[in-house]
Design an enzyme around this catalytic site. Structure first.
Site, mmCIF file in Angstrom:
data_model
loop_
_atom_site.group_PDB
_atom_site.id
_atom_site.type_symbol
_atom_site.label_atom_id
_atom_site.label_comp_id
_atom_site.label_asym_id
_atom_site.label_seq_id
_atom_site.Cartn_x
_atom_site.Cartn_y
_atom_site.Cartn_z
ATOM 1 N N ILE A 30 0.602 -14.003 -23.728
ATOM 2 C CA ILE A 30 0.794 -15.467 -23.207
ATOM 3 C C ILE A 30 -0.522 -16.018 -23.188
ATOM 4 O O ILE A 30 -0.593 -17.253 -23.424
ATOM 5 C CB ILE A 30 1.118 -15.311 -21.732
ATOM 6 N N ASP A 83 -11.386 -11.900 -23.286
ATOM 7 C CA ASP A 83 -10.544 -10.671 -23.163
ATOM 8 C C ASP A 83 -11.483 -9.632 -22.906
ATOM 9 O O ASP A 83 -12.722 -9.599 -23.101
ATOM 10 C CB ASP A 83 -9.750 -10.433 -24.277
ATOM 11 N N ASP A 125 -14.789 -8.160 -18.706
ATOM 12 C CA ASP A 125 -13.469 -7.703 -17.673
ATOM 13 C C ASP A 125 -13.320 -8.352 -16.429
ATOM 14 O O ASP A 125 -14.451 -8.725 -15.968
ATOM 15 C CB ASP A 125 -14.039 -6.177 -17.442
ATOM 16 N N VAL A 126 -12.225 -8.914 -16.078
ATOM 17 C CA VAL A 126 -12.021 -9.859 -15.002
ATOM 18 C C VAL A 126 -12.398 -9.123 -13.628
ATOM 19 O O VAL A 126 -12.119 -9.791 -12.647
ATOM 20 C CB VAL A 126 -10.536 -10.385 -15.138
ATOM 21 N N TYR A 167 2.869 -3.918 -8.888
ATOM 22 C CA TYR A 167 2.707 -5.075 -9.854
ATOM 23 C C TYR A 167 3.544 -6.363 -9.084
ATOM 24 O O TYR A 167 2.720 -7.535 -9.188
ATOM 25 C CB TYR A 167 3.505 -4.641 -11.221
ATOM 26 N N LYS A 212 1.676 -10.076 -8.066
ATOM 27 C CA LYS A 212 2.025 -11.196 -8.355
ATOM 28 C C LYS A 212 2.428 -12.182 -7.248
ATOM 29 O O LYS A 212 2.115 -13.382 -7.387
ATOM 30 C CB LYS A 212 3.116 -11.051 -9.340
ATOM 31 N N ALA A 261 8.906 -12.166 -24.381
ATOM 32 C CA ALA A 261 8.496 -11.117 -25.386
ATOM 33 C C ALA A 261 7.112 -11.122 -25.798
ATOM 34 O O ALA A 261 6.553 -11.911 -26.513
ATOM 35 C CB ALA A 261 9.205 -11.731 -26.628
HETATM 36 P P1 NAP Z 1 -0.509 -8.876 -23.136
HETATM 37 O O1 NAP Z 1 0.093 -9.347 -24.261
HETATM 38 O O2 NAP Z 1 -0.740 -7.400 -22.680
HETATM 39 O O3 NAP Z 1 -1.863 -9.452 -22.644
HETATM 40 C C1 NAP Z 1 -2.607 -9.201 -21.598
HETATM 41 C C2 NAP Z 1 -4.238 -9.293 -22.025
HETATM 42 O O4 NAP Z 1 -5.108 -9.237 -21.102
HETATM 43 C C3 NAP Z 1 -4.660 -8.266 -23.100
HETATM 44 O O5 NAP Z 1 -5.271 -8.978 -24.053
HETATM 45 C C4 NAP Z 1 -5.256 -7.484 -22.309
HETATM 46 O O6 NAP Z 1 -6.197 -6.638 -22.941
HETATM 47 C C5 NAP Z 1 -6.089 -8.326 -21.276
HETATM 48 N N1 NAP Z 1 -6.645 -7.816 -20.283
HETATM 49 C C6 NAP Z 1 -6.044 -6.642 -19.590
HETATM 50 N N2 NAP Z 1 -6.874 -6.054 -18.668
HETATM 51 C C7 NAP Z 1 -8.013 -7.076 -18.613
HETATM 52 C C8 NAP Z 1 -9.332 -7.091 -17.850
HETATM 53 N N3 NAP Z 1 -9.506 -6.187 -16.856
HETATM 54 N N4 NAP Z 1 -10.403 -7.889 -18.236
HETATM 55 C C9 NAP Z 1 -9.836 -8.612 -19.427
HETATM 56 N N5 NAP Z 1 -8.832 -8.787 -19.947
HETATM 57 C C10 NAP Z 1 -8.004 -7.799 -19.665
HETATM 58 O O7 NAP Z 1 0.464 -9.471 -21.878
HETATM 59 P P2 NAP Z 1 1.112 -10.741 -21.579
HETATM 60 O O8 NAP Z 1 2.365 -10.591 -21.591
HETATM 61 O O9 NAP Z 1 0.734 -11.695 -22.160
HETATM 62 O O10 NAP Z 1 0.834 -10.992 -20.020
HETATM 63 C C11 NAP Z 1 -0.108 -11.918 -19.473
HETATM 64 C C12 NAP Z 1 -0.125 -12.327 -18.253
HETATM 65 O O11 NAP Z 1 1.534 -12.798 -17.972
HETATM 66 C C13 NAP Z 1 -0.119 -11.065 -17.499
HETATM 67 O O12 NAP Z 1 -0.751 -11.587 -16.197
HETATM 68 C C14 NAP Z 1 1.266 -10.473 -16.919
HETATM 69 O O13 NAP Z 1 1.424 -9.966 -15.810
HETATM 70 C C15 NAP Z 1 1.912 -12.011 -16.913
HETATM 71 N N6 NAP Z 1 3.497 -11.763 -17.134
HETATM 72 C C16 NAP Z 1 4.064 -11.441 -18.295
HETATM 73 C C17 NAP Z 1 5.394 -11.420 -18.435
HETATM 74 C C18 NAP Z 1 6.031 -10.655 -19.593
HETATM 75 O O14 NAP Z 1 7.132 -10.654 -19.573
HETATM 76 N N7 NAP Z 1 5.294 -10.481 -20.732
HETATM 77 C C19 NAP Z 1 6.039 -11.663 -17.631
HETATM 78 C C20 NAP Z 1 5.544 -12.477 -16.231
HETATM 79 C C21 NAP Z 1 4.482 -12.479 -16.014
HETATM 80 P P3 NAP Z 1 -5.875 -5.133 -23.636
HETATM 81 O O15 NAP Z 1 -4.815 -5.198 -24.573
HETATM 82 O O16 NAP Z 1 -7.051 -4.488 -23.818
HETATM 83 O O17 NAP Z 1 -5.313 -4.350 -22.112
#
Ligand code: NAP
Length: 263
Positions: free
Chosen positions: A28, A47, A74-75, A169, A173, A203
């Site tokens: 996202i 990131d 790192d956040v 989780y 949120k 996805a």
């Molecule tokens: P994603 O593809 O795994 O992307 C998350 C990114 O955040 C990854 O690049 C990850 O790096 C990075 N990250 C993780 N921990 C971090 C840290 N401590 N410091 C800096 N960067 C960090 O996941 P996504 O689905 O896009 O999720 C993005 C957001 O949307 C998240 O907050 C998630 O909870 C939320 N969300 C997702 C969904 C869904 O269905 N996908 C639904 C609702 C909400 P690494 O790859 O190195 O871990």
């Protein structure tokens, strides 16, 4: 007489703005970063590592004709975030837009979950959003040009996902949604808007984790639109909330969930 000559499409134009996106190497955050560039913004891509997808994001920002900087931060680290914001402003100009999308997900039954698993997720998903907003807002308050921040929460902050054991989780949120409203009110008189987006099942690589991959069909069936979101469907809501089109919106949680929370 209302101003009928409002240039509505221009409300979404982000030209000349500087944005920072956390989690910009994947999913996202990556798509939103590219979308902001397509709307005219230069974007700091943050990131936790630069050997992931950040360079792909940067290439697509360049293809949109905009500048980017790639920052490993790192956040969970206030110092790293302060440095990321400083680097952003030094290279791209005053920060006025931010999207905090970095996050992790995992699952374990509540009675079996250890404190480490709970705390690690909370530190990234909740404290990480607080620290990110704090670093971004400090810059916005200092330069006085105002700003707009969007935090990526989740429908899991509103509902409990059937079949997923993820109390930490879900709580993180719910915290992001209410934290965003709280910050919106702290800064409402000082030109900073804060809103959140709560995606439904989307996805991305996050949903390839082991406990999810076999449930995709079930997620589609549970969603009124009968499908998961394409990750691109998070871009429009983010552009809207960041842009002048949402100039009267602050403290909003925008559900982007295919109708999930209606049922
Ligand atoms: P994603 O593809 O795994 O992307 C998350 C990114 O955040 C990854 O690049 C990850 O790096 C990075 N990250 C993780 N921990 C971090 C840290 N401590 N410091 C800096 N960067 C960090 O996941 P996504 O689905 O896009 O999720 C993005 C957001 O949307 C998240 O907050 C998630 O909870 C939320 N969300 C997702 C969904 C869904 O269905 N996908 C639904 C609702 C909400 P690494 O790859 O190195 O871990």
């Amino acid at each position: 007489m209302p101003d009928i000559f409002l240039n509505a499409p221009a409300l979404f134009d982000l030209s000349g703005r500087t944005a920072l996106v956390t989690g910009a190497g994947s999913g996202i955050g990556q798509r939103i970063a590219i979308g902001l560039a397509q709307c005219g913004a230069d974007v700091a891509l943050v990131d936790r590592r630069t050997d992931g997808g950040l360079s792909d994001t940067a290439s697509l920002v360049a293809a949109a004709g905009r500048k980017s900087v790639q920052v490993a931060a790192d956040v969970t680290s206030a110092d790293a975030l302060a440095e990321a914001v400083a680097q952003t402003e030094a290279e791209l100009g005053p920060l006025t837009l931010a999207v905090n999308a970095a996050g992790i997900a995992n699952a374990n039954p509540c009675e079996e979950m250890g404190e480490d698993q709970y705390q690690t997720l909370m530190d990234i998903n909740l404290k990480g959003v607080w620290l990110s907003c704090q670093a971004e807002a400090r810059a916005m308050l200092a330069h006085g040009k105002g700003g707009s921040i969007v935090n990526i929460a989740s429908m899991s902050g509103v509902i409990v996902n059937r079949g997923l054991n993820q109390v930490h989780y879900n709580a993180s949120k719910a915290g992001v949604i209410h934290m965003s409203k709280s910050m919106a009110m702290e800064w409402v008189g000082r030109g900073i808007r804060v809103n959140s987006i709560s995606p439904g099942y989307t996805a991305t690589p996050m949903n390839t984790r082991p406990e999810m991959v076999h449930q995709t069909k079930e997620f589609e069936n549970q969603t009124p639109m009968q499908r998961m979101a394409d990750v691109n469907e998070m871009v429009g809501p983010a552009v809207f909330l960041l842009s002048d089109a949402a100039s009267y919106c602050t403290g909003v949680d925008l559900l982007v969930d295919g109708g999930f929370c209606c049922w």
